[in-house]
Design an enzyme around this catalytic site. Structure first.
Site, mmCIF file in Angstrom:
data_model
loop_
_atom_site.group_PDB
_atom_site.id
_atom_site.type_symbol
_atom_site.label_atom_id
_atom_site.label_comp_id
_atom_site.label_asym_id
_atom_site.label_seq_id
_atom_site.Cartn_x
_atom_site.Cartn_y
_atom_site.Cartn_z
ATOM 1 N N ASP A 199 0.895 -1.028 -0.041
ATOM 2 C CA ASP A 199 0.037 0.054 0.086
ATOM 3 C C ASP A 199 0.643 1.345 0.164
ATOM 4 O O ASP A 199 0.690 2.459 0.607
ATOM 5 C CB ASP A 199 -0.957 -0.037 1.213
ATOM 6 N N LYS B 60 2.398 1.828 -5.149
ATOM 7 C CA LYS B 60 3.285 1.235 -6.340
ATOM 8 C C LYS B 60 2.386 1.355 -7.620
ATOM 9 O O LYS B 60 2.848 1.587 -8.831
ATOM 10 C CB LYS B 60 3.254 -0.384 -6.291
ATOM 11 N N ASN C 131 -5.261 -10.303 -3.993
ATOM 12 C CA ASN C 131 -4.926 -9.568 -2.674
ATOM 13 C C ASN C 131 -4.520 -8.258 -2.998
ATOM 14 O O ASN C 131 -4.543 -7.513 -1.885
ATOM 15 C CB ASN C 131 -4.001 -10.350 -2.000
ATOM 16 N N GLY D 287 -4.137 -4.542 -4.358
ATOM 17 C CA GLY D 287 -4.987 -3.339 -4.493
ATOM 18 C C GLY D 287 -4.319 -2.297 -5.019
ATOM 19 O O GLY D 287 -3.612 -1.642 -4.019
ATOM 20 N N HIS D 288 -4.258 -1.895 -6.322
ATOM 21 C CA HIS D 288 -3.616 -0.939 -6.742
ATOM 22 C C HIS D 288 -4.557 0.217 -7.355
ATOM 23 O O HIS D 288 -5.211 -0.048 -8.147
ATOM 24 C CB HIS D 288 -2.605 -1.303 -8.000
ATOM 25 N N THR D 289 -4.283 1.426 -6.766
ATOM 26 C CA THR D 289 -5.269 2.391 -7.018
ATOM 27 C C THR D 289 -4.456 3.459 -8.009
ATOM 28 O O THR D 289 -3.445 3.735 -7.646
ATOM 29 C CB THR D 289 -5.550 3.319 -5.742
ATOM 30 N N GLN E 47 2.254 -6.640 -3.308
ATOM 31 C CA GLN E 47 2.573 -6.795 -1.848
ATOM 32 C C GLN E 47 3.952 -5.967 -1.799
ATOM 33 O O GLN E 47 4.213 -4.917 -2.404
ATOM 34 C CB GLN E 47 2.675 -7.931 -1.558
ATOM 35 N N THR F 34 -8.388 -3.720 -1.390
ATOM 36 C CA THR F 34 -9.104 -4.792 -1.370
ATOM 37 C C THR F 34 -10.195 -5.179 -0.190
ATOM 38 O O THR F 34 -11.232 -5.782 -0.351
ATOM 39 C CB THR F 34 -7.876 -5.838 -1.441
ATOM 40 N N GLY G 216 0.162 13.859 -3.914
ATOM 41 C CA GLY G 216 -1.066 13.876 -4.149
ATOM 42 C C GLY G 216 -1.482 12.396 -4.825
ATOM 43 O O GLY G 216 -0.807 11.697 -5.125
HETATM 44 P P1 IMP Z 1 -2.705 -12.946 1.888
HETATM 45 O O1 IMP Z 1 -1.938 -12.268 0.828
HETATM 46 O O2 IMP Z 1 -4.280 -12.600 1.610
HETATM 47 O O3 IMP Z 1 -2.395 -14.549 2.160
HETATM 48 O O4 IMP Z 1 -2.588 -12.208 3.181
HETATM 49 C C1 IMP Z 1 -1.051 -12.470 3.979
HETATM 50 C C2 IMP Z 1 -0.825 -11.101 4.575
HETATM 51 O O5 IMP Z 1 -0.351 -10.178 3.538
HETATM 52 C C3 IMP Z 1 -2.127 -10.154 5.449
HETATM 53 O O6 IMP Z 1 -1.464 -9.573 6.377
HETATM 54 C C4 IMP Z 1 -2.407 -9.257 4.438
HETATM 55 O O7 IMP Z 1 -3.119 -8.118 5.013
HETATM 56 C C5 IMP Z 1 -1.256 -8.820 3.619
HETATM 57 N N1 IMP Z 1 -1.411 -8.357 2.274
HETATM 58 C C6 IMP Z 1 -1.494 -9.271 1.256
HETATM 59 N N2 IMP Z 1 -1.654 -8.204 0.128
HETATM 60 C C7 IMP Z 1 -1.546 -6.900 0.353
HETATM 61 C C8 IMP Z 1 -1.474 -5.830 -0.233
HETATM 62 O O8 IMP Z 1 -1.687 -5.676 -1.361
HETATM 63 N N3 IMP Z 1 -1.267 -4.954 0.455
HETATM 64 C C9 IMP Z 1 -1.048 -4.803 1.843
HETATM 65 N N4 IMP Z 1 -1.053 -6.048 2.661
HETATM 66 C C10 IMP Z 1 -1.219 -7.362 1.776
#
Ligand code: IMP
Length: 419
Positions: free
Chosen positions: A13, A16, A38, A40-42, A219, A295, A410
């Site tokens: 977050d 990126k 998993n 979430g790219h805004t 991530q 996400t 911004g």
């Molecule tokens: P998983 O990837 O859903 O298995 O989650 C494993 C850990 O990674 C958890 O703490 C999630 O909150 C964190 N996580 C997974 N994807 C992201 C992301 O894109 N941004 C921030 N944290 C993430």
């Protein structure tokens, strides 16, 4: 032949998507390399906000080839939704999906929830089936995108293998699961067939023709399965070397690694966070920085910038330039509260240390304090930034020994000062 890798420096977050979209204006190819929905790219571009989970952030540009690489695990429903959403906005995705990428099945999501509930140590996953999908891949049981291309062969398979892991845990008649997989294949084969290909061929040609390639990490460093805060990590390798593997590009081709960070730190899910703030400053960072998951919508934990981890991330990723977002946000915090802290060392067992110990829940941050804050309103160049902002940025540069190239002030991709 520039190959640029974009990685998250902390726990994700960091923005990126924004940097990747911005950098992609000069690229021929952008590859999403690891993780799944998993992420979430805004991206805020053309006055529209795009919340992307699986598609690379370049997807808004039809002249750039956007690739989903072999290292990604794909939730077909979510990807379909994203594609349809873009089409409704008049964008025709220039998309290539690796035939080697694994498919996330509905069962993987159920398992994710189930395992998280049963475990004594909660990770706080996104419930998107990521761990079980990668586990199936490691067990060599995955259904892959290539299976959608040859339905005749795929449908003749018993799917027994794809259900081995699930069989152990889910108390459901096997025939329901088999029907579910068959339905998924039927429903999606036609939809995805024109997007699926051997992306390696595209990439090899691009490398031979000196094209500009961006590998977009998902991530971040401390969620890395091998180098993050295990077990509070994701199930892939988001660091730069993992991004190379997930994309299909050898490390010697990489010319730049951009480490994306913010003027402060945030984390979702469980796990150590030495500089976490539990007071009104933390709450204010969350409000000003809109720190709620793209996400999962979960409120993110917020805290001061941790340069010990930033420096460690420099080595883990071979970061060649830093991109710092939310310099406007941290400046406002400084203005409102009169100071900003930055962690420059930890205290552990009465000793001062400047590395990240494997077990670091008991690390107490040692701070350098900056007095006052700043406003970035109206600034378009580095020289126009207030002295306090420059001091902050240059301190980060000195500590990490890495130049700061992009400064985010911004949400829009154009709210970026380039140095
Ligand atoms: P998983 O990837 O859903 O298995 O989650 C494993 C850990 O990674 C958890 O703490 C999630 O909150 C964190 N996580 C997974 N994807 C992201 C992301 O894109 N941004 C921030 N944290 C993430």
């Amino acid at each position: 032949m520039p190959v640029k890798v974009i990685v998250g420096t902390f726990w994700g977050d960091e923005g990126k998507g924004k940097i990747s979209h911005y950098a992609s204006r000069n690229a021929n190819i952008v590859i999403r390399a690891t993780g799944g929905s998993n992420a979430g790219h805004t991206v805020v571009a053309n006055n529209t906000k795009f919340a992307l989970h699986l598609l690379p952030s370049s997807i808004i540009r039809e002249d750039v080839k956007s690739i989903i690489g072999p290292g990604v695990v794909i939730d077909l429903e979510i990807l379909k939704e994203e594609i349809e959403c873009l089409k409704k906005l008049g964008i025709n995705p220039n998309l290539y999906i690796s035939d080697k990428a694994s498919i996330v099945l509905p069962l993987h999501k159920e398992l994710d929830t189930y395992i998280e509930k049963q475990k004594s140590v909660k990770v706080g996953t996104t419930n998107r089936g990521i761990g079980p999908a990668y586990a199936d891949k490691c067990y060599r049981l995955s259904l892959r995108m290539i299976d959608l291309l040859d339905l005749k062969t795929s449908l003749n398979r018993s799917f027994k293998d794809s259900l081995l892991l699930e069989d152990l845990l889910i108390d459901e008649p096997r025939c329901t699961l088999v029907t579910e997989i068959r339905d998924i294949l039927y429903e999606n084969a036609n939809y995805f067939k024109d997007y699926i290909c051997n992306t390696q061929e595209l990439i090899n040609n691009a490398l031979e023709n000196n094209e500009t390639i961006i590998i977009e990490g998902a991530q971040a460093t401390y969620l890395d399965l091998d180098h993050g805060d295990y077990p509070y990590v994701t199930s892939s390798n988001p660091i730069a070397s993992g991004a190379c593997t997930g994309a299909g590009i050898g490390p010697m081709y990489v010319t730049d690694v951009y480490g994306v960070m913010k003027g402060y730190c945030s984390r979702v899910g469980e796990g150590p966070f030495p500089t976490e703030l539990f007071d009104e400053v933390g709450e204010r960072i969350r409000d000003l920085g809109h720190e709620y998951g793209t996400t999962t919508k979960r409120p993110r934990r917020c805290g001061w910038l941790d340069l010990v981890r930033a420096k460690n991330a420099v080595h883990l990723n071979s970061i060649s330039a830093l991109c710092i977002n939310h310099i406007d946000t941290i400046g406002k915090i400084g203005e409102e509260f009169g100071y900003i802290n930055v962690c420059i060392a930890y205290e552990l067992n009465d000793k001062k240390i400047t590395y990240v110990p494997t077990e670091n829940t008991n690390c107490k941050p040692i701070y350098k304090r900056f007095t006052g804050g700043w406003s970035t309103d109206g600034c378009t160049t580095y020289d126009e930034l207030p002295e306090n902002a420059k001091k902050y940025i240059e301190f980060i540069e000195d500590y990490t020994d890495i130049p700061v190239k992009y400064i985010g002030i911004g949400a829009k991709d154009t709210d970026t000062i380039i140095r």
